[in-house]
Design an enzyme around this catalytic site. Structure first.
Site, short mmCIF file in Angstrom:
data_model
loop_
_atom_site.label_atom_id
_atom_site.label_comp_id
_atom_site.label_asym_id
_atom_site.label_seq_id
_atom_site.Cartn_x
_atom_site.Cartn_y
_atom_site.Cartn_z
N CYS A 17 -8.57 -9.89 -38.25
CA CYS A 17 -8.94 -9.06 -37.09
C CYS A 17 -10.44 -8.77 -37.07
CB CYS A 17 -8.15 -7.75 -37.11
SG CYS A 17 -6.42 -7.93 -36.62
N CYS B 56 -7.79 -5.99 -40.95
CA CYS B 56 -7.73 -7.07 -41.94
C CYS B 56 -8.87 -8.04 -41.66
CB CYS B 56 -6.38 -7.77 -41.87
SG CYS B 56 -6.13 -8.74 -40.37
N HIS C 241 -1.47 -8.09 -34.51
CA HIS C 241 -1.95 -6.83 -35.05
C HIS C 241 -2.36 -5.90 -33.92
CE1 HIS C 241 -2.84 -8.47 -39.36
NE2 HIS C 241 -1.63 -8.77 -38.92
N GLU D 123 -5.07 -4.29 -33.43
CA GLU D 123 -6.41 -4.58 -32.93
C GLU D 123 -6.40 -5.76 -31.96
OE1 GLU D 123 -6.89 -3.62 -37.41
OE2 GLU D 123 -5.34 -4.35 -36.04
#
Length: 360
Positions: free
Chosen positions: A313, A310, A279, A281
């Protein structure tokens, strides 16, 4: 500051300029190139004061820019932004803002017809400058198309690319049509925030807008087939790292079939354990590392992401010690993420961008 107003024929450019003059103390400036400028200056020579600071008509965009540059703290407005070449001249300066005005073609045609019946009113010039004359709807549409898309008898440059670069777009539905008064439109412009403070905010973006724009730009590098996401880590208003989502280094890109989960069309939040994509992040956190964010500064570090993190994360963000998370769009598990951040003491807030298109 200098506000440039562009727009389609009879969209209301002059009325918006009039609003700025009457309500906020702007002075209107015009470009009259070549012989027209000379003639205009000669016609007012007997009454015009000698002080150059009172000039309102200029032979070129460059001349107007030079004039305003020396007086940039004052307020000026012009409707003579007819091409990208002119716009490029003004866009050099940080005190310039472009506003576009448009309206439905039927509203604009009725306005042109009404002006034709009142010859003392100066019409907004079209591609050949004669829109104030009586004109059929078909002829008006042709005239408007020449102006917007370029061409026509005089081969004017297209105006659409100019309008596309406007920092604020006004959709003028024709409020003055009902009462034949400018007051309803002026009131709508008040509500839309077309004042000095609103213009200053558009001239220089806020920190939130600036960093969220960088996050959105990073997202353009994403190769994930599910969604584009970008992220920026910021400490003391300086970018520490950026990230976007996609498959890890050395693996086939998600966009080339590298991640079966993303290419399988599953729903948001489903099958994340089988997803091979990092992701945004995660990539930003891995890029930064502990050595680039001292432990003493973690609480003051802000993570900007154009999608709410999410759950997976969020726990990593908490573990690293990020102090604040700012996101633009929601995700399927915002409530769970918010609960994690709340318990860990991480500030979470949504960035609401300023409206750039205002319907009047």
């Amino acid at each position: 500051m200098l506000i440039g107003i562009c727009g389609s024929i009879c969209a209301g450019k002059s009325t918006v300029a009039q609003y700025l003059v009457e309500r906020h103390g702007f002075r209107r400036l015009s470009i009259r190139p070549d012989d027209a400028a000379t003639a205009a200056a000669a016609s007012t020579a007997s009454t015009a004061p000698s002080d150059p600071s009172t000039a309102t008509t200029f032979a070129s965009a460059e001349a107007m820019l030079d004039f305003v540059t020396l007086r940039w703290r004052d307020r000026y407005v012009t409707t003579d932004i007819a091409s990208e070449a002119v716009l490029d001249v003004f866009s050099r300066r940080p005190f310039f803002l472009l506003i576009s005005v448009d309206a439905p073609v039927a509203v604009r045609w009725r306005r042109a017809q009404r002006r034709a019946a009142q010859p003392k009113m100066a019409p907004e010039a079209g591609a050949n400058g004669n829109v104030g004359d009586a004109i059929s709807l078909e002829a008006f549409v042709n005239e408007s198309d020449f102006q917007l898309y370029g061409g026509g008898p005089q081969q004017h440059p297209p105006l659409l690319p100019v309008m596309a670069r406007a920092a604020m777009r006004l959709a003028n539905g024709g409020l003055e049509e009902k009462s034949l008064s400018t007051q309803p439109l002026f009131a709508a412009l008040d509500k839309a925030g077309l004042d000095v403070q609103g213009v200053e905010q558009l001239l220089r973006p806020s920190w939130d807008r600036y960093f969220m724009s960088l996050a959105s730009l990073a997202a353009q590098r994403s190769n994930c087939m599910k969604r584009r996401v970008g992220c920026v880590l910021v400490r003391e208003k300086r970018v520490v790292s950026t990230g976007y989502n996609g498959t890890p280094r050395g693996l086939r890109n998600c966009g080339e079939g590298g991640c079966g989960r993303c290419n399988g069309g599953v729903g948001a939040g489903v099958g994340l354990a089988t997803c091979l994509c990092l992701h945004a992040e995660e990539n930003a956190l891995l890029e930064a590392g502990r050595e680039r964010i001292p432990t003493s500064s973690l609480a003051n570090t802000i993570l900007y992401c154009d999608t709410c993190p999410c759950l997976t994360c969020s726990i990593k963000i908490v573990q690293v010690g990020i102090g604040e998370v700012v996101y633009s769009q929601g995700y399927s598990m915002d409530a769970e993420t918010a609960a994690v951040f709340r318990e860990a003491g991480v500030r979470l807030r949504q960035y609401i961008p300023e409206l750039q298109t205002q319907k009047l």
